[in-house]
Structure formats: C-alpha cells, structure tokens
Design an enzyme around this catalytic site. Sequence first.
Site, PDB file in Angstrom:
ATOM      1  N   TYR A 121       0.832  -1.205   0.000  1.00 26.54           N
ATOM      2  CA  TYR A 121       0.000   0.000   0.000  1.00 26.54           C
ATOM      3  C   TYR A 121       0.861   1.247   0.000  1.00 26.54           C
ATOM      4  CZ  TYR A 121       0.840   1.108   4.972  1.00 26.54           C
ATOM      5  OH  TYR A 121       1.405   1.476   6.166  1.00 26.54           O
ATOM      6  N   LYS A 149       6.467  -1.841   2.082  1.00 19.35           N
ATOM      7  CA  LYS A 149       5.242  -1.240   2.645  1.00 19.35           C
ATOM      8  C   LYS A 149       4.095  -2.235   2.470  1.00 19.35           C
ATOM      9  CE  LYS A 149       3.197   3.357   3.213  1.00 19.35           C
ATOM     10  NZ  LYS A 149       3.325   3.422   4.661  1.00 19.35           N
ATOM     11  N   GLU A 171      12.402   2.986  14.097  1.00 23.00           N
ATOM     12  CA  GLU A 171      11.487   4.034  13.625  1.00 23.00           C
ATOM     13  C   GLU A 171      10.312   4.073  14.578  1.00 23.00           C
ATOM     14  OE1 GLU A 171       9.659   3.127   9.811  1.00 23.00           O
ATOM     15  OE2 GLU A 171       9.703   0.989  10.205  1.00 23.00           O
ATOM     16  N   LEU A 223      10.903   1.525   7.271  1.00 20.04           N
ATOM     17  CA  LEU A 223      10.291   1.942   6.021  1.00 20.04           C
ATOM     18  C   LEU A 223      11.079   3.149   5.503  1.00 20.04           C
ATOM     19  CD1 LEU A 223       7.815   1.445   4.136  1.00 20.04           C
ATOM     20  CD2 LEU A 223       6.881   3.512   5.176  1.00 20.04           C
TER      21      LEU A 223
HETATM   22  N1  PDD Z   1       2.793   5.425   7.415  1.00 20.19           N
HETATM   23  N2  PDD Z   1       7.431   4.225   9.016  1.00 20.19           N
HETATM   24  C1  PDD Z   1       6.266   3.569   9.103  1.00 20.19           C
HETATM   25  C2  PDD Z   1       6.219   2.279   9.842  1.00 20.19           C
HETATM   26  C3  PDD Z   1       5.115   4.089   8.484  1.00 20.19           C
HETATM   27  O1  PDD Z   1       3.961   3.415   8.544  1.00 20.19           O
HETATM   28  C4  PDD Z   1       5.193   5.338   7.807  1.00 20.19           C
HETATM   29  C5  PDD Z   1       4.021   5.951   7.109  1.00 20.19           C
HETATM   30  C6  PDD Z   1       6.430   6.002   7.781  1.00 20.19           C
HETATM   31  C7  PDD Z   1       6.621   7.315   7.083  1.00 20.19           C
HETATM   32  O2  PDD Z   1       6.647   7.151   5.697  1.00 20.19           O
HETATM   33  P1  PDD Z   1       6.194   8.309   4.717  1.00 20.19           P
HETATM   34  O3  PDD Z   1       6.989   9.521   5.034  1.00 20.19           O
HETATM   35  O4  PDD Z   1       6.485   7.781   3.374  1.00 20.19           O
HETATM   36  O5  PDD Z   1       4.727   8.514   4.977  1.00 20.19           O
HETATM   37  C8  PDD Z   1       7.530   5.399   8.374  1.00 20.19           C
HETATM   38  C9  PDD Z   1       1.613   5.748   6.677  1.00 20.19           C
HETATM   39  C10 PDD Z   1       1.302   7.200   6.624  1.00 20.19           C
HETATM   40  C11 PDD Z   1       0.458   4.895   7.184  1.00 20.19           C
HETATM   41  O6  PDD Z   1       0.665   3.698   7.291  1.00 20.19           O
HETATM   42  O7  PDD Z   1      -0.627   5.413   7.420  1.00 20.19           O
END
Ligand code: PDD
Length: 276
Positions: free
Chosen positions: A30, A143, A175, A199
């Site tokens: 996703y 992801k 993270e 991620l």
């Molecule tokens: N989550 N790490 C994790 C585990 C995440 O789920 C996310 C983002 C990030 C940040 O990634 P980015 O900058 O590309 O949004 C880091 C999304 C927003 C979610 O699952 O809703």
Amino acid sequence: MILYQNQFVPKDKMHISFEDRGYYFGDGVYEVFRIYRGKLFEKQAHMRRLVRSAGEIRLRLPYSTEEIEEKLESLVIQEQIEEGTLYMQITRGIAPRAHVFPKNAEPVLMAYCNEVKRPLGSIKEGITAVSVEDIRWHRCDIKSLNLLGNVLAKQEAVERGAGEAILHRSGRVTECSASNVMMVKDGVIYTHPADNCILHGVTRAVVLKLARQEGLEIREEARSLEDFLQADEAFITGTTVEITPIIRIDGQAVGTGRPGPLTVQLQSAFEKAIIS
Ligand code: PDD
C-alpha cells in the site's frame, strides 16, 4: 467514490471478496499519499516505493505505473480534495485460501481519498512518545499490508497516554509505529539508515534533502534509546504527521521539553516545500 480496479464505485456499493488475499494474508502492498492544494505530494517517490515493494513480494502490478498515476489523479479531481490523503492498496488477488501464490488471480487495486487537515496543533506543540520493542519482521522496508506489529505498538502507546511508539530492537531505535524518527545531538541530526529495519519514508527523504540544503549535518546511523533520552531534540516524519516534535519520551523531557530550534528550522523549510 472508491477506485476499484478500473471503476469508480460509490462507497455504499463497494464490496470486497472474502477471498481477497489482502483479507486472508495481508498479501499486498500500500501507499498513503498527501494531497496539498489538490496535488499528490511527492507522487514519483511514492510510485517508486510502490513498484519496489510490489517487486520485493513478487506481486505483479495490474496496470502500468502511468496508468496507476492517471487513475489516482482522476480520483483526486473527482473527489475535489484540496487538502487530504489518498490511500491505495494492491493485493495479490482473489483465490481460495492457500498460502502458495494463486496461478490465475488478477491483482486487485483499491484506492480512495479523504479530506484531512494538517495536524497543525501537534506540529507546533509536539507529542509525547513511549518506547516499545520492535517485534516486526525483518523486511520493514516493504510497505506491506501486514501491520500487526505496528498496530500493537501504536495501541500500546495510546494506552500509555502517548501519541507515538518509538520502536527499538534490543535498545537500538529503528522508527515509529507509523512514522520515521530522528534525533538531534550537538547540532547533528541522526536517523536510522534506510535498510531492511525501517520503512524508507518519503517524508524522511524530503527532510534529509532539506536538512542538507540548510547546511545541517546528518548521520544515518542507528542510535540507542539512551541516546534518544539524552537528545537535544527529537521528531517524527511522515506523510500525515509531516515533521512533528517529540517533547517527552517515557515521561522524560527531550531537551527543554519544547520543540527545538533545528526541528523548527526544518519545519519551516518543509512548509516552503509543500507550497512550492
Ligand atoms: N505510514 N514508518 C512507518 C512504519 C510508516 O507506517 C510510515 C508511514 C512512515 C513514514 O513514511 P512516509 O513519510 O512515506 O509517509 C515510516 C503511513 C502514513 C500509514 O501507514 O498510514
């Protein structure tokens, strides 16, 4: 409207098969995009990560990336979203339950968008965090729809009265449950390297680029929980949270207990990036 394969389906008419492998196995990938001023922010970076995630789990995308981009853009236009998020997932398709990949299943794409305001209150004031052991698998760079480790961590954080969970593997911070995390010590920004333990956040990459442009020193190195507790500043980065300061960890103030100067400097650079 929900984008389902090639069609726009009204929400109340939308049905998902109980044999979708996303439902059985979390077998899919996703992306969450931010929409600013009616446009998908960092669209190419999200698309590159989608292609990579799909490749890593050997999932064939049902359409070309150009076709997917076109569909997502027409969804945003149709929904007339100026400020919001777009969620998209692709699963390995619909087939009787069996772990092995199905032979003839067509991957299923689903996407929708929502109006979501920027979380300006927490961006300004910061949030609190608690440390939680990172129990996830060793491919956090994908992801994937499998988010149980993240869900449990976030739930624990909220039950302990915090806004986010800082994940660590034997004391080394990776993270957060739904964001990346950075800390500042003596003017240097530290964040975990983009390997299999985190991620590779799109916002993380934007923030690192902005930090370089601002002439700030960055080290992509894992730091310990102890380092985070002793840090001058800490903040999370993510599509929905942008750059949000962490002001307390496990009940202990980070630095002065207020958003720090480098965090605020990066926030203002980020602000410029999203309106340009
Ligand atoms: N989550 N790490 C994790 C585990 C995440 O789920 C996310 C983002 C990030 C940040 O990634 P980015 O900058 O590309 O949004 C880091 C999304 C927003 C979610 O699952 O809703």
